[in-house]
Scaffold this active site. Structure first.
Site, PDB file in Angstrom:
ATOM      1  N   GLY A  40      53.036  41.757  46.777  1.00  0.00           N
ATOM      2  CA  GLY A  40      54.035  42.498  47.542  1.00  0.00           C
ATOM      3  C   GLY A  40      54.627  41.625  48.639  1.00  0.00           C
ATOM      4  O   GLY A  40      54.591  40.397  48.543  1.00  0.00           O
ATOM      5  N   ALA A  41      55.181  42.293  49.673  1.00  0.00           N
ATOM      6  CA  ALA A  41      55.919  41.584  50.733  1.00  0.00           C
ATOM      7  C   ALA A  41      56.974  40.688  50.078  1.00  0.00           C
ATOM      8  O   ALA A  41      57.101  39.503  50.397  1.00  0.00           O
ATOM      9  CB  ALA A  41      54.973  40.787  51.634  1.00  0.00           C
ATOM     10  N   LEU A  42      57.709  41.281  49.144  1.00  0.00           N
ATOM     11  CA  LEU A  42      58.614  40.482  48.297  1.00  0.00           C
ATOM     12  C   LEU A  42      59.720  39.831  49.118  1.00  0.00           C
ATOM     13  O   LEU A  42      60.261  40.435  50.046  1.00  0.00           O
ATOM     14  CB  LEU A  42      59.219  41.377  47.201  1.00  0.00           C
ATOM     15  CG  LEU A  42      58.207  42.023  46.254  1.00  0.00           C
ATOM     16  CD1 LEU A  42      58.929  42.821  45.169  1.00  0.00           C
ATOM     17  CD2 LEU A  42      57.274  40.997  45.613  1.00  0.00           C
ATOM     18  N   HIS A  43      60.009  38.596  48.775  1.00  0.00           N
ATOM     19  CA  HIS A  43      61.034  37.827  49.475  1.00  0.00           C
ATOM     20  C   HIS A  43      61.772  36.973  48.452  1.00  0.00           C
ATOM     21  O   HIS A  43      61.495  37.049  47.252  1.00  0.00           O
ATOM     22  CB  HIS A  43      60.408  36.974  50.581  1.00  0.00           C
ATOM     23  CG  HIS A  43      59.249  36.138  50.117  1.00  0.00           C
ATOM     24  ND1 HIS A  43      59.360  35.185  49.129  1.00  0.00           N
ATOM     25  CD2 HIS A  43      57.943  36.125  50.483  1.00  0.00           C
ATOM     26  CE1 HIS A  43      58.188  34.610  48.922  1.00  0.00           C
ATOM     27  NE2 HIS A  43      57.298  35.169  49.720  1.00  0.00           N
ATOM     28  N   HIS A  46      59.979  35.359  45.584  1.00  0.00           N
ATOM     29  CA  HIS A  46      59.698  36.234  44.441  1.00  0.00           C
ATOM     30  C   HIS A  46      60.986  36.497  43.665  1.00  0.00           C
ATOM     31  O   HIS A  46      60.975  36.594  42.434  1.00  0.00           O
ATOM     32  CB  HIS A  46      59.107  37.563  44.916  1.00  0.00           C
ATOM     33  CG  HIS A  46      57.819  37.421  45.662  1.00  0.00           C
ATOM     34  ND1 HIS A  46      57.710  37.634  47.016  1.00  0.00           N
ATOM     35  CD2 HIS A  46      56.580  37.072  45.238  1.00  0.00           C
ATOM     36  CE1 HIS A  46      56.461  37.438  47.394  1.00  0.00           C
ATOM     37  NE2 HIS A  46      55.752  37.084  46.340  1.00  0.00           N
ATOM     38  N   GLN A  70      40.536  37.539  46.995  1.00  0.00           N
ATOM     39  CA  GLN A  70      41.030  36.177  47.277  1.00  0.00           C
ATOM     40  C   GLN A  70      41.174  35.907  48.765  1.00  0.00           C
ATOM     41  O   GLN A  70      41.669  34.852  49.158  1.00  0.00           O
ATOM     42  CB  GLN A  70      42.324  35.896  46.518  1.00  0.00           C
ATOM     43  CG  GLN A  70      43.538  36.692  46.961  1.00  0.00           C
ATOM     44  CD  GLN A  70      44.730  36.462  46.036  1.00  0.00           C
ATOM     45  OE1 GLN A  70      44.810  37.016  44.949  1.00  0.00           O
ATOM     46  NE2 GLN A  70      45.661  35.623  46.450  1.00  0.00           N
ATOM     47  N   ASP A 159      52.692  27.425  45.585  1.00  0.00           N
ATOM     48  CA  ASP A 159      51.227  27.503  45.468  1.00  0.00           C
ATOM     49  C   ASP A 159      50.821  26.633  44.278  1.00  0.00           C
ATOM     50  O   ASP A 159      50.379  27.145  43.239  1.00  0.00           O
ATOM     51  CB  ASP A 159      50.801  28.958  45.282  1.00  0.00           C
ATOM     52  CG  ASP A 159      51.168  29.800  46.490  1.00  0.00           C
ATOM     53  OD1 ASP A 159      50.633  29.553  47.571  1.00  0.00           O
ATOM     54  OD2 ASP A 159      52.024  30.686  46.350  1.00  0.00           O
ATOM     55  N   ARG A 196      53.854  34.476  54.872  1.00  0.00           N
ATOM     56  CA  ARG A 196      53.117  34.090  56.085  1.00  0.00           C
ATOM     57  C   ARG A 196      54.019  33.418  57.135  1.00  0.00           C
ATOM     58  O   ARG A 196      53.580  33.227  58.270  1.00  0.00           O
ATOM     59  CB  ARG A 196      51.917  33.232  55.733  1.00  0.00           C
ATOM     60  CG  ARG A 196      50.843  34.101  55.046  1.00  0.00           C
ATOM     61  CD  ARG A 196      49.554  33.392  54.763  1.00  0.00           C
ATOM     62  NE  ARG A 196      48.517  34.319  54.356  1.00  0.00           N
ATOM     63  CZ  ARG A 196      47.940  34.350  53.158  1.00  0.00           C
ATOM     64  NH1 ARG A 196      48.333  33.518  52.217  1.00  0.00           N
ATOM     65  NH2 ARG A 196      46.990  35.222  52.892  1.00  0.00           N
TER      66      ARG A 196
HETATM   67  O1  PAF Z   1      50.469  34.173  44.626  1.00  0.00           O
HETATM   68  C1  PAF Z   1      50.108  35.349  44.842  1.00  0.00           C
HETATM   69  O2  PAF Z   1      50.851  36.178  45.384  1.00  0.00           O
HETATM   70  C2  PAF Z   1      48.712  35.790  44.434  1.00  0.00           C
HETATM   71  O3  PAF Z   1      47.792  34.767  44.609  1.00  0.00           O
HETATM   72  C3  PAF Z   1      48.651  36.344  43.000  1.00  0.00           C
HETATM   73  C4  PAF Z   1      48.997  35.289  41.976  1.00  0.00           C
HETATM   74  C5  PAF Z   1      49.597  37.524  42.862  1.00  0.00           C
HETATM   75  C6  PAF Z   1      47.223  36.839  42.703  1.00  0.00           C
HETATM   76  O4  PAF Z   1      46.849  37.851  43.571  1.00  0.00           O
END
Ligand code: PAF
Length: 289
Positions: A40-43, A46, A70, A159, A196
């Site tokens: 979520g917190a789409l930007h 994404h 995680q 990432d 972040r």
């Molecule tokens: O990159 C992320 O947002 C997260 O690590 C993922 C791949 C959705 C797994 O929770």
């Protein structure tokens, strides 16, 4: 794909059965399906993943799940931004076909005990500072892929270590899903877009683009023949001089194995993680072949 789909109300499902029913309908119609896993917190970052997925597949599912496994005990799981209505609006406008926002029970039901681990790849770089982080990522991604059964899943190159680990898992476990990496979306000043970044003060935000600039400088120097370790040491020093509080790593690694490289004889990437205020920023650049 039709343009009008973006204007229709975006459906959200919360359970595996409903997700699979939707996927089965699409399969029945002969359509191809991509998954974009997110917390979520789409930007805009994404948005770039969705755009790449839409280009190549008939249907795009975005999953929204803030995955507790995680996050380390001192990390921002509780504070992680959550706004499903805003995410749904963003995803709808981006042309997503379905939001999968599972309840925690759909991912980690009572008695859940399995873990996907990739020792080696998961222990270096970010894994050294965040023990268990990539086990959590790999486990939830495998789970989401098993639930949605897409043809492909899209992840950001920002990432990079995560992308490499997921690619490894997909190969090792014969997941039969294409793992696609998408170039990092950047602000005009070069800062990699990340949820972040919201943790940065105005002053820190002005310093933050130095991470990408420094990575690019190091890549340029290495491509011009500079010693790799020397260029990375210079990069670390430059980040501290720019105002970063600490540098977790600034390292040139093999693009597939993530092993440190000291000579230019294979595809390599420079990865860095550095602290600025409350934020720990990561970024990376490829070395030209
Ligand atoms: O990159 C992320 O947002 C997260 O690590 C993922 C791949 C959705 C797994 O929770």
């Amino acid at each position: 794909m039709t343009g009008s789909r973006a204007e229709s109300t975006l459906a959200t499902v919360r359970g595996v059965a409903a997700l699979r029913a939707r996927v089965a309908d699409w399969r029945q119609a002969g359509e191809t399906i991509a998954l974009v896993p997110t917390m979520g917190a789409l930007h805009e970052g994404h948005g770039a993943l969705v755009a790449a997925a839409r280009k190549a597949f008939d249907r795009v599912i975005v999953s929204l799940f803030v995955n507790p496994t995680q996050f380390g005990p001192d990390e921002d799981f509780t504070a992680y931004p959550r706004d499903e209505a805003a995410d749904a609006a963003f995803a709808g406008a981006a042309g997503v076909d379905l939001l999968y926002a599972p309840t925690p029970d759909e991912i980690y039901p009572d008695g859940f005990a399995s873990k996907v681990s990739v020792p080696g790849l998961a222990d270096v770089l970010c894994g050294a500072a965040r023990p268990g982080h990539f086990d959590g990522v790999a486990t939830v991604v495998v789970k989401l892929l098993a639930q949605a059964a897409p043809d492909a899943a899209f992840f950001g190159e920002k990432d990079y270590q995560q992308l490499v680990i997921i690619r490894r898992v997909a190969i090792d476990l014969d997941l039969g899903v294409r793992i696609e990496g998408v170039a990092t979306a950047r602000a005009p000043d070069g800062l990699a877009i990340s949820s972040r970044n919201a943790y940065l003060s105005a002053q820190e935000r002005a310093i933050a683009p130095a991470l990408y600039a420094t990575l690019m400088e190091a890549a340029g120097r290495i491509e011009d023949g500079a010693d790799i370790e020397g260029a990375c040491a210079q990069g670390r020093a430059a980040l501290i001089a720019a105002g970063f509080a600490a540098v977790d790593y600034f390292q040139c690694v093999d693009a597939v194995t993530l092993e440190p490289v000291t000579t230019r004889d294979r595809a390599a990437r420079i990865l860095a993680a550095a602290h600025l205020g409350r934020a720990r920023l990561i970024d990376n650049v490829a070395l030209a072949g």
